[in-house]
Design an enzyme around this catalytic site. Structure first.
Site, PDB file in Angstrom:
ATOM      1  N   GLU A 138      75.068 -19.000 -66.830  1.00  0.00           N
ATOM      2  CA  GLU A 138      75.924 -20.003 -67.488  1.00  0.00           C
ATOM      3  C   GLU A 138      75.626 -20.056 -68.987  1.00  0.00           C
ATOM      4  O   GLU A 138      76.537 -20.086 -69.818  1.00  0.00           O
ATOM      5  CB  GLU A 138      75.702 -21.390 -66.876  1.00  0.00           C
ATOM      6  CG  GLU A 138      76.596 -22.446 -67.526  1.00  0.00           C
ATOM      7  CD  GLU A 138      76.202 -23.881 -67.185  1.00  0.00           C
ATOM      8  OE1 GLU A 138      75.814 -24.140 -66.026  1.00  0.00           O
ATOM      9  OE2 GLU A 138      76.283 -24.734 -68.091  1.00  0.00           O
ATOM     10  N   SER A 185      68.380 -21.268 -57.383  1.00  0.00           N
ATOM     11  CA  SER A 185      69.304 -22.269 -57.909  1.00  0.00           C
ATOM     12  C   SER A 185      68.597 -23.133 -58.945  1.00  0.00           C
ATOM     13  O   SER A 185      67.652 -23.858 -58.633  1.00  0.00           O
ATOM     14  CB  SER A 185      69.815 -23.126 -56.753  1.00  0.00           C
ATOM     15  OG  SER A 185      70.208 -24.392 -57.213  1.00  0.00           O
ATOM     16  N   CYS A 220      76.917 -32.098 -66.645  1.00  0.00           N
ATOM     17  CA  CYS A 220      78.116 -32.563 -65.937  1.00  0.00           C
ATOM     18  C   CYS A 220      77.804 -33.795 -65.103  1.00  0.00           C
ATOM     19  O   CYS A 220      76.658 -34.042 -64.740  1.00  0.00           O
ATOM     20  CB  CYS A 220      78.714 -31.445 -65.100  1.00  0.00           C
ATOM     21  SG  CYS A 220      77.986 -31.308 -63.485  1.00  0.00           S
TER      22      CYS A 220
END
Ligand code: F3S
Length: 283
Positions: free
Chosen positions: A128, A222, A194
């Site tokens: 990302e 993750s 977010c």
């Protein structure tokens, strides 16, 4: 023993959308479906997709010689360059980049276009962040931690726009910002953590601060799950990080009264259910 499962545990909106996109595509196309990188950091889901014929590719070169098919971009997004290379393959592209990530691409591109230097707070090697960085057209720096912010010795004259990786630890982001402000950098902050991450982290922190044992379920790779683990471990000494129920070897202190459970954005509901059932039945 009381067991609390976080309401904001498991798939977030962006991951749900990306995974559903792949399953829909399997229904439609049946074959020649590729994802750019594993669609989520969850080995169980990825291997189910593999069984259904979905191939994971890591570079546009792997598509050379393939004339038809669909390539799905996962929620993390890709770099500008990779996007262009994928377009050049002529295959159908389905872009499942999360809208929250796309928003950061836009901010970075615009601010950089106005001549501002960009600071991205996040993990440099995370796909990302690599994608976000690629949208800068001028100076761009990645700051991975408050320690790195302390050591940063950039030019104090230019204006900096600071953004964050969507899943960054919100407390550490705040700490990092304070360091830049105190040192006297001219910064414009856009908190791009977010909502899903914010809610998940706040709730996990709240549960962990009253739990005697805390279980965080998430994929080994993750990053948002690892951050959840960090946050919980700070509040609860008996915090466990597991991928599936098989990894769970709980040692419950005798005085324990409350077990908390949370899960990262790429953890399917059925795994959370399984862990919850096991804990409720056995303790
Ligand atoms: Fe999107 Fe946030 Fe999930 S950025 S992919 S909704 S963690």
């Amino acid at each position: 023993m009381e067991v609390i499962v976080a309401e904001h545990a498991g798939f977030c909106f962006g991951v749900t959308k990306a995974v559903e996109t792949v399953y829909e595509q399997i229904e439609k196309e049946k074959s020649n479906i590729y994802t750019y990188g594993p669609i989520i950091h969850n080995e169980i889901v990825v291997s189910d997709l593999e069984k259904k014929g979905v191939k994971v590719i890591e570079s546009p070169d792997e598509l050379k010689g393939i004339n038809n098919g669909t390539i799905i971009i996962r929620s993390h997004g890709v770099t500008k360059e990779v996007h262009k290379q994928l377009e050049e393959t002529g295959l159908q592209i389905i872009d499942a980049t999360c809208p929250f990530v796309k928003r950061i691409h836009r901010i970075v591109e615009e601010e950089s276009g106005k001549g501002k230097s960009i600071i991205v707070v996040g993990s440099k090697s995370h796909p990302e962040v690599e994608g976000i960085v690629s949208y800068a057209t001028g100076p761009v720096y990645v700051i991975e931690s408050p320690e790195m912010a302390r050591e940063f010795s950039g030019d104090k004259k230019p204006e900096y726009t600071v953004v964050s990786q969507t899943t960054y630890n919100k407390n550490k982001f705040q700490e990092t910002i304070e360091i830049f402000k105190n040192v006297g950098y001219n910064i414009n902050i856009v908190n791009t953590i977010c909502n899903a991450t914010d809610e998940r982290q706040s709730e996990a922190e709240e549960i962990a601060s009253k739990a005697d044992v805390m279980i965080v379920i998430g994929g080994a790779h993750s990053s948002n799950s690892r951050k959840l683990y960090e946050i919980c471990a700070q509040k609860c000494a008996n915090t466990y990080f597991i991928q599936t129920l098989d990894d769970l070897h709980l040692e419950i202190p005798e005085s324990a009264e409350l077990i908390g459970i949370t899960a990262g954005a790429s953890t399917p509901k059925n795994i959370i259910e399984e862990v919850q059932k096991h804990v409720r039945t056995n303790f």
